[in-house]
Write a protein that holds these residues in place. Sequence first.
Motif, mmCIF file in Angstrom:
data_model
loop_
_atom_site.group_PDB
_atom_site.id
_atom_site.type_symbol
_atom_site.label_atom_id
_atom_site.label_comp_id
_atom_site.label_asym_id
_atom_site.label_seq_id
_atom_site.Cartn_x
_atom_site.Cartn_y
_atom_site.Cartn_z
ATOM 1 N N GLN A 180 0.833 -1.204 0.000
ATOM 2 C CA GLN A 180 0.000 0.000 0.000
ATOM 3 C C GLN A 180 0.871 1.259 0.000
ATOM 4 O OE1 GLN A 180 -3.267 -2.199 2.960
ATOM 5 N NE2 GLN A 180 -2.735 -0.043 3.266
ATOM 6 N N THR A 181 0.323 2.333 -0.545
ATOM 7 C CA THR A 181 1.011 3.624 -0.499
ATOM 8 C C THR A 181 0.626 4.399 0.754
ATOM 9 O OG1 THR A 181 -0.733 4.642 -1.818
ATOM 10 C CG2 THR A 181 1.192 3.792 -2.998
ATOM 11 N N GLU A 182 -0.548 4.062 1.319
ATOM 12 C CA GLU A 182 -1.014 4.713 2.530
ATOM 13 C C GLU A 182 -1.621 3.669 3.459
ATOM 14 O OE1 GLU A 182 -3.807 7.748 1.577
ATOM 15 O OE2 GLU A 182 -2.371 8.973 0.444
ATOM 16 N N ALA A 183 -1.612 3.975 4.749
ATOM 17 C CA ALA A 183 -2.259 3.106 5.725
ATOM 18 C C ALA A 183 -2.872 3.984 6.808
ATOM 19 C CB ALA A 183 -1.254 2.135 6.335
ATOM 20 N N ARG A 184 -3.987 3.496 7.375
ATOM 21 C CA ARG A 184 -4.610 4.218 8.476
ATOM 22 C C ARG A 184 -3.960 3.805 9.794
ATOM 23 N NH1 ARG A 184 -10.512 2.121 7.129
ATOM 24 N NH2 ARG A 184 -9.187 0.253 7.133
ATOM 25 N N TRP A 185 -4.001 4.684 10.751
ATOM 26 C CA TRP A 185 -3.465 4.360 12.066
ATOM 27 C C TRP A 185 -4.159 3.126 12.638
ATOM 28 C CZ3 TRP A 185 0.566 6.805 14.603
ATOM 29 C CH2 TRP A 185 1.064 7.974 14.001
ATOM 30 N N SER A 186 -5.453 3.026 12.390
ATOM 31 C CA SER A 186 -6.194 1.876 12.917
ATOM 32 C C SER A 186 -5.752 0.568 12.281
ATOM 33 C CB SER A 186 -7.696 2.087 12.690
ATOM 34 O OG SER A 186 -7.980 2.287 11.303
ATOM 35 N N ASP A 187 -5.124 0.622 11.095
ATOM 36 C CA ASP A 187 -4.635 -0.596 10.441
ATOM 37 C C ASP A 187 -3.480 -1.239 11.201
ATOM 38 O OD1 ASP A 187 -6.452 -0.271 8.377
ATOM 39 O OD2 ASP A 187 -5.043 0.826 7.102
ATOM 40 N N LEU A 188 -2.883 -0.500 12.129
ATOM 41 C CA LEU A 188 -1.702 -0.996 12.833
ATOM 42 C C LEU A 188 -2.044 -1.860 14.046
ATOM 43 C CD1 LEU A 188 0.498 2.249 12.786
ATOM 44 C CD2 LEU A 188 0.259 0.490 11.035
ATOM 45 N N LYS A 189 -3.333 -2.024 14.314
ATOM 46 C CA LYS A 189 -3.758 -2.791 15.486
ATOM 47 C C LYS A 189 -3.127 -4.181 15.495
ATOM 48 C CE LYS A 189 -7.921 -4.100 18.029
ATOM 49 N NZ LYS A 189 -9.403 -4.048 18.064
ATOM 50 N N GLY A 190 -2.529 -4.514 16.623
ATOM 51 C CA GLY A 190 -1.930 -5.825 16.789
ATOM 52 C C GLY A 190 -0.472 -5.930 16.378
ATOM 53 N N GLU A 191 0.087 -4.905 15.770
ATOM 54 C CA GLU A 191 1.479 -4.954 15.338
ATOM 55 C C GLU A 191 2.433 -4.812 16.534
ATOM 56 O OE1 GLU A 191 2.777 -5.502 12.427
ATOM 57 O OE2 GLU A 191 0.932 -5.518 11.234
#
Length: 309
Positions: A180-191
């Motif tokens: 992806q070229t962009e990601a939402r902060w919420s996409d980082l859940k669990g990292e």
Amino acid sequence: MNVTLRQLQAFVSVADLGRFNLAAAHLGLTQSAVSIMIKDLETELKQRLFDRHTRMVSPTLAGREFLPQARKILADLEIAVGNIHELNTLGRGRVTVASAIVLAATLVPPVIARFVSRYPDIVVQIRDMPEEEIRPALTRNEVDLGIGTLSGDDAEIDATLLGRDRLTLVCRADHRLACQTEARWSDLKGETLIGLAKENPLRDMVDHALLKAGAELRTKYEVRFSTTAISMIAEGLGVSILPENSQQLTASVNVKSILLTQPTISRDISLLQNRQFMLSPAAARMKEFFIQARQMAMADRGPLAHAQR
């Protein structure tokens, strides 16, 4: 002791030329003015400095002993004034710049290269250090300028905005978000997060954004330098949230930077200086070079193109 520069100049001129009228003409004064200065100097020193003859004067023993010292005083003063003139005209000098690690490797070198090309006799010292150490170095007057991020208003530090640097996700090239070229902060859940030290001004920004987005990240590792975080990411130890210009340090490792959105968060990159101390001529000129670099970047859409007035 109330001995003046003009008295010393008059004394040396009379000793060199042997006549009051010639000394007066050399100094652009009247003969009576020179005579008064010599008389006042003799009164102050409590010694007669010249034997007066019909047409010539010659130094007394005290005058002969005083003459080399008077010459040295005048010569030292001339050198000192010349040195100050060189500082003012940037013929010599020294500038010490403290910079955050990533900025020291990306933003700072091109500016320094332009500066030393224009002023080769000025010594420039770069101190690359963690963000949190820049302000103390400025308040202790150990450095002239700082390049980094200031947390809020500061009564002691003046900040000139150079640009804004967006926060990005840095992950391995084979990470689930790497395509992806962009990601939402919420996409980082669990990292698993490789976080910057708590003293770093960026840490609060990152923690606040993650909390607001409801992303539950476990900070398993904590490091002081972005370069350390990038190397750990390349080894598959986690992901990190770093400034956008960190991309310039990732070319040799298998990682990718992805812009974080919703929201897009930027940090200010500022040129910092202690409000209590006047910059030297060399440091003031260096400051101008950094501001010029910002203006050129805005015109060219370069690394500081996010800068705003």
